[in-house]
Design an enzyme around this catalytic site. Structure first.
Site, PDB file in Angstrom:
ATOM      1  N   SER A 130      52.037 -16.925  65.073  1.00 31.18           N
ATOM      2  CA  SER A 130      51.091 -16.107  64.316  1.00 31.18           C
ATOM      3  C   SER A 130      50.324 -16.963  63.313  1.00 31.18           C
ATOM      4  O   SER A 130      50.832 -17.981  62.826  1.00 31.18           O
ATOM      5  CB  SER A 130      51.883 -15.035  63.569  1.00 31.18           C
ATOM      6  OG  SER A 130      51.072 -14.413  62.608  1.00 31.18           O
ATOM      7  N   LYS A 139      58.647 -16.943  62.338  1.00 31.20           N
ATOM      8  CA  LYS A 139      57.717 -17.616  63.266  1.00 31.20           C
ATOM      9  C   LYS A 139      57.676 -19.121  62.984  1.00 31.20           C
ATOM     10  O   LYS A 139      57.720 -19.948  63.891  1.00 31.20           O
ATOM     11  CB  LYS A 139      56.311 -17.020  63.145  1.00 31.20           C
ATOM     12  CG  LYS A 139      56.203 -15.569  63.561  1.00 31.20           C
ATOM     13  CD  LYS A 139      56.463 -15.400  65.038  1.00 31.20           C
ATOM     14  CE  LYS A 139      56.417 -13.958  65.489  1.00 31.20           C
ATOM     15  NZ  LYS A 139      56.900 -13.732  66.832  1.00 31.20           N
ATOM     16  N   TYR A 159      59.028 -12.310  57.763  1.00 36.43           N
ATOM     17  CA  TYR A 159      58.508 -12.249  59.138  1.00 36.43           C
ATOM     18  C   TYR A 159      57.824 -13.565  59.513  1.00 36.43           C
ATOM     19  O   TYR A 159      58.116 -14.180  60.540  1.00 36.43           O
ATOM     20  CB  TYR A 159      57.513 -11.083  59.288  1.00 36.43           C
ATOM     21  CG  TYR A 159      56.612 -11.236  60.486  1.00 36.43           C
ATOM     22  CD1 TYR A 159      57.125 -11.161  61.777  1.00 36.43           C
ATOM     23  CD2 TYR A 159      55.239 -11.501  60.344  1.00 36.43           C
ATOM     24  CE1 TYR A 159      56.302 -11.332  62.886  1.00 36.43           C
ATOM     25  CE2 TYR A 159      54.418 -11.676  61.439  1.00 36.43           C
ATOM     26  CZ  TYR A 159      54.950 -11.595  62.713  1.00 36.43           C
ATOM     27  OH  TYR A 159      54.138 -11.782  63.804  1.00 36.43           O
TER      28      TYR A 159
HETATM   29  P1  NAD Z   1      55.158  -5.087  69.694  1.00 39.06           P
HETATM   30  O1  NAD Z   1      56.136  -4.621  68.682  1.00 39.06           O
HETATM   31  O2  NAD Z   1      54.195  -4.099  70.248  1.00 39.06           O
HETATM   32  O3  NAD Z   1      55.927  -5.787  70.904  1.00 39.06           O
HETATM   33  C1  NAD Z   1      57.153  -6.450  70.743  1.00 39.06           C
HETATM   34  C2  NAD Z   1      58.128  -5.904  71.782  1.00 39.06           C
HETATM   35  O4  NAD Z   1      59.386  -6.572  71.636  1.00 39.06           O
HETATM   36  C3  NAD Z   1      58.398  -4.407  71.608  1.00 39.06           C
HETATM   37  O5  NAD Z   1      58.150  -3.758  72.840  1.00 39.06           O
HETATM   38  C4  NAD Z   1      59.881  -4.323  71.227  1.00 39.06           C
HETATM   39  O6  NAD Z   1      60.499  -3.177  71.767  1.00 39.06           O
HETATM   40  C5  NAD Z   1      60.427  -5.624  71.817  1.00 39.06           C
HETATM   41  N1  NAD Z   1      61.621  -6.151  71.140  1.00 39.06           N
HETATM   42  C6  NAD Z   1      61.812  -6.397  69.824  1.00 39.06           C
HETATM   43  N2  NAD Z   1      63.035  -6.927  69.612  1.00 39.06           N
HETATM   44  C7  NAD Z   1      63.636  -7.023  70.831  1.00 39.06           C
HETATM   45  C8  NAD Z   1      64.917  -7.485  71.278  1.00 39.06           C
HETATM   46  N3  NAD Z   1      65.838  -7.934  70.420  1.00 39.06           N
HETATM   47  N4  NAD Z   1      65.189  -7.443  72.587  1.00 39.06           N
HETATM   48  C9  NAD Z   1      64.276  -6.977  73.483  1.00 39.06           C
HETATM   49  N5  NAD Z   1      63.067  -6.519  73.115  1.00 39.06           N
HETATM   50  C10 NAD Z   1      62.749  -6.548  71.806  1.00 39.06           C
HETATM   51  O7  NAD Z   1      54.374  -6.319  69.059  1.00 39.06           O
HETATM   52  P2  NAD Z   1      53.040  -7.025  69.529  1.00 39.06           P
HETATM   53  O8  NAD Z   1      51.964  -6.655  68.587  1.00 39.06           O
HETATM   54  O9  NAD Z   1      52.827  -6.841  70.975  1.00 39.06           O
HETATM   55  O10 NAD Z   1      53.431  -8.532  69.209  1.00 39.06           O
HETATM   56  C11 NAD Z   1      54.060  -9.357  70.175  1.00 39.06           C
HETATM   57  C12 NAD Z   1      54.483 -10.652  69.528  1.00 39.06           C
HETATM   58  O11 NAD Z   1      53.349 -11.263  68.939  1.00 39.06           O
HETATM   59  C13 NAD Z   1      55.495 -10.482  68.405  1.00 39.06           C
HETATM   60  O12 NAD Z   1      56.415 -11.534  68.461  1.00 39.06           O
HETATM   61  C14 NAD Z   1      54.654 -10.559  67.146  1.00 39.06           C
HETATM   62  O13 NAD Z   1      55.392 -11.047  66.065  1.00 39.06           O
HETATM   63  C15 NAD Z   1      53.587 -11.555  67.575  1.00 39.06           C
HETATM   64  N6  NAD Z   1      52.331 -11.381  66.834  1.00 39.06           N
HETATM   65  C16 NAD Z   1      51.741 -10.162  66.765  1.00 39.06           C
HETATM   66  C17 NAD Z   1      50.560 -10.005  66.048  1.00 39.06           C
HETATM   67  C18 NAD Z   1      49.917  -8.652  65.936  1.00 39.06           C
HETATM   68  O14 NAD Z   1      49.087  -8.466  65.057  1.00 39.06           O
HETATM   69  N7  NAD Z   1      50.202  -7.681  66.775  1.00 39.06           N
HETATM   70  C19 NAD Z   1      49.972 -11.095  65.406  1.00 39.06           C
HETATM   71  C20 NAD Z   1      50.592 -12.344  65.508  1.00 39.06           C
HETATM   72  C21 NAD Z   1      51.780 -12.465  66.234  1.00 39.06           C
HETATM   73  C1  UD1 Z   2      48.425  -8.407  58.997  1.00 37.72           C
HETATM   74  C2  UD1 Z   2      49.755  -9.035  58.666  1.00 37.72           C
HETATM   75  C3  UD1 Z   2      49.882 -10.382  59.348  1.00 37.72           C
HETATM   76  C4  UD1 Z   2      49.615 -10.274  60.853  1.00 37.72           C
HETATM   77  C5  UD1 Z   2      48.231  -9.673  61.044  1.00 37.72           C
HETATM   78  C6  UD1 Z   2      47.865  -9.571  62.501  1.00 37.72           C
HETATM   79  C7  UD1 Z   2      50.274  -8.207  56.424  1.00 37.72           C
HETATM   80  C8  UD1 Z   2      50.361  -8.543  54.972  1.00 37.72           C
HETATM   81  N1  UD1 Z   2      49.847  -9.190  57.226  1.00 37.72           N
HETATM   82  O1  UD1 Z   2      47.447  -9.220  58.419  1.00 37.72           O
HETATM   83  O2  UD1 Z   2      51.169 -10.900  59.169  1.00 37.72           O
HETATM   84  O3  UD1 Z   2      49.658 -11.538  61.474  1.00 37.72           O
HETATM   85  O4  UD1 Z   2      48.221  -8.382  60.406  1.00 37.72           O
HETATM   86  O5  UD1 Z   2      47.612  -8.317  62.949  1.00 37.72           O
HETATM   87  O6  UD1 Z   2      50.599  -7.111  56.854  1.00 37.72           O
HETATM   88  N2  UD1 Z   2      42.911  -3.193  55.155  1.00 37.72           N
HETATM   89  C9  UD1 Z   2      42.371  -2.159  54.436  1.00 37.72           C
HETATM   90  N3  UD1 Z   2      42.913  -0.915  54.602  1.00 37.72           N
HETATM   91  C10 UD1 Z   2      43.967  -0.664  55.445  1.00 37.72           C
HETATM   92  C11 UD1 Z   2      44.513  -1.755  56.172  1.00 37.72           C
HETATM   93  C12 UD1 Z   2      43.961  -3.009  56.000  1.00 37.72           C
HETATM   94  O7  UD1 Z   2      41.423  -2.341  53.675  1.00 37.72           O
HETATM   95  O8  UD1 Z   2      44.424   0.470  55.531  1.00 37.72           O
HETATM   96  C13 UD1 Z   2      42.320  -4.547  55.002  1.00 37.72           C
HETATM   97  C14 UD1 Z   2      43.316  -5.567  54.497  1.00 37.72           C
HETATM   98  O9  UD1 Z   2      43.268  -5.670  53.120  1.00 37.72           O
HETATM   99  C15 UD1 Z   2      42.812  -6.841  55.177  1.00 37.72           C
HETATM  100  C16 UD1 Z   2      42.143  -6.349  56.468  1.00 37.72           C
HETATM  101  O10 UD1 Z   2      41.925  -4.967  56.291  1.00 37.72           O
HETATM  102  O11 UD1 Z   2      41.842  -7.396  54.381  1.00 37.72           O
HETATM  103  C17 UD1 Z   2      42.988  -6.582  57.699  1.00 37.72           C
HETATM  104  O12 UD1 Z   2      44.276  -6.038  57.457  1.00 37.72           O
HETATM  105  P1  UD1 Z   2      45.408  -6.008  58.593  1.00 37.72           P
HETATM  106  O13 UD1 Z   2      44.889  -5.354  59.801  1.00 37.72           O
HETATM  107  O14 UD1 Z   2      46.628  -5.411  57.968  1.00 37.72           O
HETATM  108  O15 UD1 Z   2      45.636  -7.543  58.967  1.00 37.72           O
HETATM  109  P2  UD1 Z   2      46.023  -8.788  58.048  1.00 37.72           P
HETATM  110  O16 UD1 Z   2      46.032  -8.425  56.627  1.00 37.72           O
HETATM  111  O17 UD1 Z   2      45.153  -9.902  58.449  1.00 37.72           O
END
Ligand code: NAD
Ligand code: UD1
Length: 344
Positions: free
Chosen positions: A128, A156, A152
């Protein structure tokens, strides 16, 4: 012969879109997910959209259960693994760090031990942008200093270090950590998308729920940042572009003879403010979306932008979707499934 991939967390938001892409590209996919943050309906939807039921296997299990996970390795030969599974909510990780360290570390260690035992050395890991130390100079380059600011993010950052150590210890390993920026969007069918638990923390799912009438208004967290319109700027990337980035990472790994370790940003390389996103969504929905300006959210940084030149040079990754398409696809999913996967 088809290549076979283990995709952990493949029922989640990014995982499910990646699985669809991999099935379309003729991979065989084995999903392991405990459904702690997803639904069995995702698996049924992937089968329906892909029409590749024969190439998809699903095991509902927790990666922390080593013996059960080993059975999956006994039943399938894998060419590679994509590891999405993990907990991902920043606020929750601050309140309950042990839960995050236990789940994200133990799952990963079990998986890596089994990969080593069964000689599966090709690995793509979901990292991330949160691993980066907050600095004013943008964009974030892969060589920037790391310094995750919450439990969190530290899971990572530490897992990246574990993977680096592993690759030094044995040059069979070919490992790519993909550092995602802010994913949004949904599959074009409108049947697969992000389904957050409870009230969304992230901007776009929140806006989508206001637009569909589930929430009254958006709270804009601060308009006093040092940015053109005073709101924070983020690098939003379509979830389908992330999916394609994973495929490119795998193809790169398969094309290499020697061991490798790389950390690579995946974003769009473009920044949008909170108001840019709000107005783009209003355009797509065709109506005003109510909002109120509130205080800053603790921990937010003014700008987060990806330098995506390494992804381009190494993987040939070029993001394909603009912000309008991301909002259109999110809206199609939200409108069709206002309650996500729990509606039926
Ligand atoms: P998500 O929660 O939708 O998907 C993660 C999946 O992992 C879920 O389906 C959950 O049921 C499964 N899971 C969790 N713990 C488990 C375990 N112990 N055994 C088996 N399954 C398990 O999340 P996502 O948004 O699809 O994100 C996927 C990955 O990308 C995550 O590792 C997250 O940290 C990383 N990531 C996400 C974002 C984001 O904004 N969505 C940003 C940066 C990194
Ligand atoms: C969040 C996570 C980050 C993750 C990223 C990816 C936090 C502190 N950080 O970051 O770890 O990797 O998502 O999806 O949760 N905002 C509003 N109103 C809202 C929600 C958000 O104004 O109700 C603003 C926030 O202040 C920010 C922007 O929208 O400026 C994006 O927010 P968000 O979608 O939560 O993403 P990140 O803050 O980048």
């Amino acid at each position: 012969m088809k290549k076979s991939l283990l995709v952990t967390g493949g029922a989640g938001y990014i995982g499910s879109h990646t699985v669809l892409d991999l099935l379309e590209q003729n991979y065989e996919v084995v999903i392991v997910d405990d459904l702690s943050n997803s639904s069995k309906k995702v698996i049924d939807t992937i089968k329906k959209i892909s029409q590749k039921e024969d190439s998809l296997f699903f095991y509902q299990l927790d990666l922390k259960e080593y013996a059960k996970l080993e059975k999956v390795f006994e039943e399938h030969h894998f060419d590679g693994v994509i590891h999405f599974a993990g907990y991902k909510a920043v606020g929750e990780s601050v309140m309950n760090p042990l839960m995050y360290y236990e789940n994200n570390f133990f799952s990963t260690i079990n998986l890596l031990k089994l990969m080593k035992k069964y000689k599966v050395f090709n690995f793509v890991f979901s990292s991330s942008a949160t691993v980066y130390k907050n600095v004013p100079e943008m964009p974030f380059h892969e060589e920037n200093p790391l310094g995750a600011a919450n439990p969190y993010g530290r899971t990572k950052q530490f897992i990246e270090q574990i993977l680096k150590d592993l690759s030094y210890s044995d040059d069979h390993w070919k490992i790519i950590c993909l550092r995602y920026f802010n994913p949004l969007g949904a599959d074009k069918s409108g049947d697969l998308g992000e389904d957050p638990n409870g009230v969304p923390n992230n901007l776009v799912p929140y806006i989508a729920q206001v637009a569909v009438g589930k929430l009254s208004h958006l709270n804009v967290f601060g308009t006093d940042y040092d940015t053109p319109d005073g709101t924070c700027i983020r690098d939003y990337v379509h979830v389908n572009d992330l999916a394609y980035g994973h495929r490119k990472a795998l193809e790169f790994i398969f094309s290499q003879d020697k061991g490798l370790y790389e950390a690579i940003n995946l974003g769009s390389g473009r920044g949008y403010s909170v108001f840019d996103i709000l107005h783009s969504f209003e355009e797509v929905v065709g109506k005003a979306i109510p909002y109120k300006v509130t205080d800053r959210r603790p921990g937010d940084i003014a700008r987060s932008l990806a330098d995506i030149s390494k992804a381009d040079q190494l993987l040939g990754f070029k993001p394909r979707s603009d912000i309008k398409e991301m909002c259109q696809d999110t809206w199609r999913w939200q409108k069709k499934h206002p309650n996500g996967f729990s509606e039926e």
